[in-house]
Scaffold this motif. Structure first.
Motif, short mmCIF file in Angstrom:
data_model
loop_
_atom_site.label_atom_id
_atom_site.label_comp_id
_atom_site.label_asym_id
_atom_site.label_seq_id
_atom_site.Cartn_x
_atom_site.Cartn_y
_atom_site.Cartn_z
N CYS A 173 -7.99 -4.02 -7.14
CA CYS A 173 -7.51 -3.08 -8.17
C CYS A 173 -7.24 -1.70 -7.57
CB CYS A 173 -8.52 -2.97 -9.31
SG CYS A 173 -8.59 -4.41 -10.35
N ARG A 174 -8.15 -1.24 -6.71
CA ARG A 174 -7.95 0.06 -6.05
C ARG A 174 -6.71 0.01 -5.16
NH1 ARG A 174 -12.59 3.71 -5.59
NH2 ARG A 174 -14.29 2.78 -6.77
N GLY A 175 -6.52 -1.11 -4.47
CA GLY A 175 -5.34 -1.26 -3.62
C GLY A 175 -4.05 -1.21 -4.42
N PHE A 176 -4.04 -1.87 -5.58
CA PHE A 176 -2.85 -1.81 -6.44
C PHE A 176 -2.64 -0.39 -6.97
CE2 PHE A 176 -2.63 -6.38 -6.49
CZ PHE A 176 -1.28 -6.62 -6.69
N ASP A 177 -3.73 0.28 -7.34
CA ASP A 177 -3.60 1.66 -7.81
C ASP A 177 -3.03 2.55 -6.71
OD1 ASP A 177 -4.68 0.90 -10.20
OD2 ASP A 177 -6.68 1.75 -9.81
N PHE A 178 -3.56 2.42 -5.51
CA PHE A 178 -3.08 3.21 -4.38
C PHE A 178 -1.62 2.88 -4.07
CE2 PHE A 178 -2.23 3.54 0.18
CZ PHE A 178 -2.41 4.90 0.37
N GLY A 179 -1.29 1.59 -4.06
CA GLY A 179 0.08 1.17 -3.79
C GLY A 179 1.06 1.69 -4.82
N THR A 180 0.66 1.67 -6.07
CA THR A 180 1.52 2.17 -7.14
C THR A 180 1.75 3.68 -6.98
OG1 THR A 180 0.70 0.47 -8.63
CG2 THR A 180 1.77 2.35 -9.64
N ARG A 181 0.67 4.42 -6.72
CA ARG A 181 0.82 5.87 -6.51
C ARG A 181 1.69 6.16 -5.29
NH1 ARG A 181 -4.71 5.89 -7.70
NH2 ARG A 181 -5.19 6.12 -5.51
N TRP A 182 1.51 5.42 -4.22
CA TRP A 182 2.29 5.63 -3.00
C TRP A 182 3.77 5.34 -3.26
CZ3 TRP A 182 5.28 2.57 0.21
CH2 TRP A 182 5.64 3.15 1.42
N LEU A 183 4.06 4.24 -3.98
CA LEU A 183 5.46 3.92 -4.29
C LEU A 183 6.11 5.00 -5.15
CD1 LEU A 183 5.46 0.07 -4.88
CD2 LEU A 183 6.71 1.33 -3.12
N ARG A 184 5.39 5.50 -6.14
CA ARG A 184 5.93 6.57 -6.98
C ARG A 184 6.22 7.82 -6.15
NH1 ARG A 184 1.67 5.78 -11.78
NH2 ARG A 184 2.63 3.96 -12.73
N SER A 185 5.30 8.17 -5.28
CA SER A 185 5.49 9.33 -4.41
C SER A 185 6.67 9.11 -3.46
CB SER A 185 4.20 9.57 -3.61
OG SER A 185 4.41 10.52 -2.60
N PHE A 186 6.77 7.91 -2.92
CA PHE A 186 7.87 7.59 -2.02
C PHE A 186 9.21 7.66 -2.74
CE2 PHE A 186 10.68 4.44 0.04
CZ PHE A 186 10.73 5.01 1.31
N ARG A 187 9.27 7.16 -3.96
CA ARG A 187 10.51 7.21 -4.74
C ARG A 187 10.92 8.65 -5.04
NH1 ARG A 187 9.10 2.47 -9.02
NH2 ARG A 187 9.43 0.72 -7.61
N ARG A 188 9.94 9.50 -5.39
CA ARG A 188 10.23 10.91 -5.65
C ARG A 188 10.79 11.60 -4.41
NH1 ARG A 188 4.70 11.77 -7.93
NH2 ARG A 188 4.82 10.56 -9.81
N LYS A 189 10.18 11.33 -3.28
CA LYS A 189 10.65 11.92 -2.02
C LYS A 189 12.04 11.43 -1.67
CE LYS A 189 6.10 12.62 -0.02
NZ LYS A 189 5.15 12.19 1.02
N LEU A 190 12.27 10.13 -1.93
CA LEU A 190 13.58 9.56 -1.64
C LEU A 190 14.65 10.16 -2.55
CD1 LEU A 190 14.90 7.45 0.18
CD2 LEU A 190 14.51 5.76 -1.60
#
Length: 195
Positions: A173-190
């Motif tokens: 669950c923590r891994g999915f939470d971290f992955g989701t936050r990372w993807l959102r951050s990556f999309r914003r940067k992109l």
């Protein structure tokens, strides 16, 4: 130390079962990820424990009373239940309620079937023999003393399994939470880089 080894084996096999995704951590993690609540993953541990402990207790009770069990018949019956459940679930005639996500009863039944099908209780037999059939004082009292030792072994086994299952499910669950936050951050940067 000689009397401690069977208990360590019982706990070790429980921890090993906790690592097996079929015994429940993937369902607990799925509950937590689906609901976006890690506590939901921990709430799934109770039905997982009930199903697993029931399967292991079946073998432990038979061992304590000196009954023999046909391993192939027991595993074939549990495997047959899994096949019937899968066939019903995949058929077009499945009622809408059966296609809904599993509740506590469904999770407990799944845990019981998986633990029985892969022989969770049967793996404990080598550790239960010295506990239930040895020269301990409880064995000298009566067969009920052996039953109490076998039930204590089931408790130790299930507790070890639940600790590992809970840790793995929480980690997923923590891994999915971290992955989701990372993807959102990556999309914003992109997006900001393309503007």
């Amino acid at each position: 130390m000689e009397t401690l080894w069977p208990w360590l084996v019982v706990a070790g096999v429980g921890a090993l079962h906790g690592l097996n995704p079929a015994t429940g951590w993937m369902w607990a993690a799925a509950w937590g990820v689906h609901s976006h609540d890690r506590a939901q993953a921990l709430r799934a541990l109770l039905p997982i424990a009930v199903g697993h402990a029931a399967s292991v207790a079946l073998v432990a009770a038979a061992m304590a009373f000196g009954l023999s069990m046909d391993r192939v018949a027991l595993q074939a019956a549990a495997g047959g239940l899994v096949v019937v459940f899968a066939a019903l679930h995949l058929s077009d005639r499945t009622p809408k309620a059966a296609r809904a996500p599993a509740g506590h009863t469904g999770l407990a039944l799944w845990s019981f079937m998986m633990a029985t099908a892969h022989g969770a209780g049967l793996m404990l037999v080598p550790a239960l023999i010295p506990l239930c059939m040895g020269d301990t004082s409880a064995r000298e009292i009566s067969a009920s003393g052996s039953l109490l030792l076998a039930l204590a072994a089931v408790g130790v086994h299930t507790a070890a399994m639940l600790v590992v299952t809970g840790l793995v499910a929480s980690g997923v669950c923590r891994g999915f939470d971290f992955g989701t936050r990372w993807l959102r951050s990556f999309r914003r940067k992109l997006r900001s880089a393309t503007r």
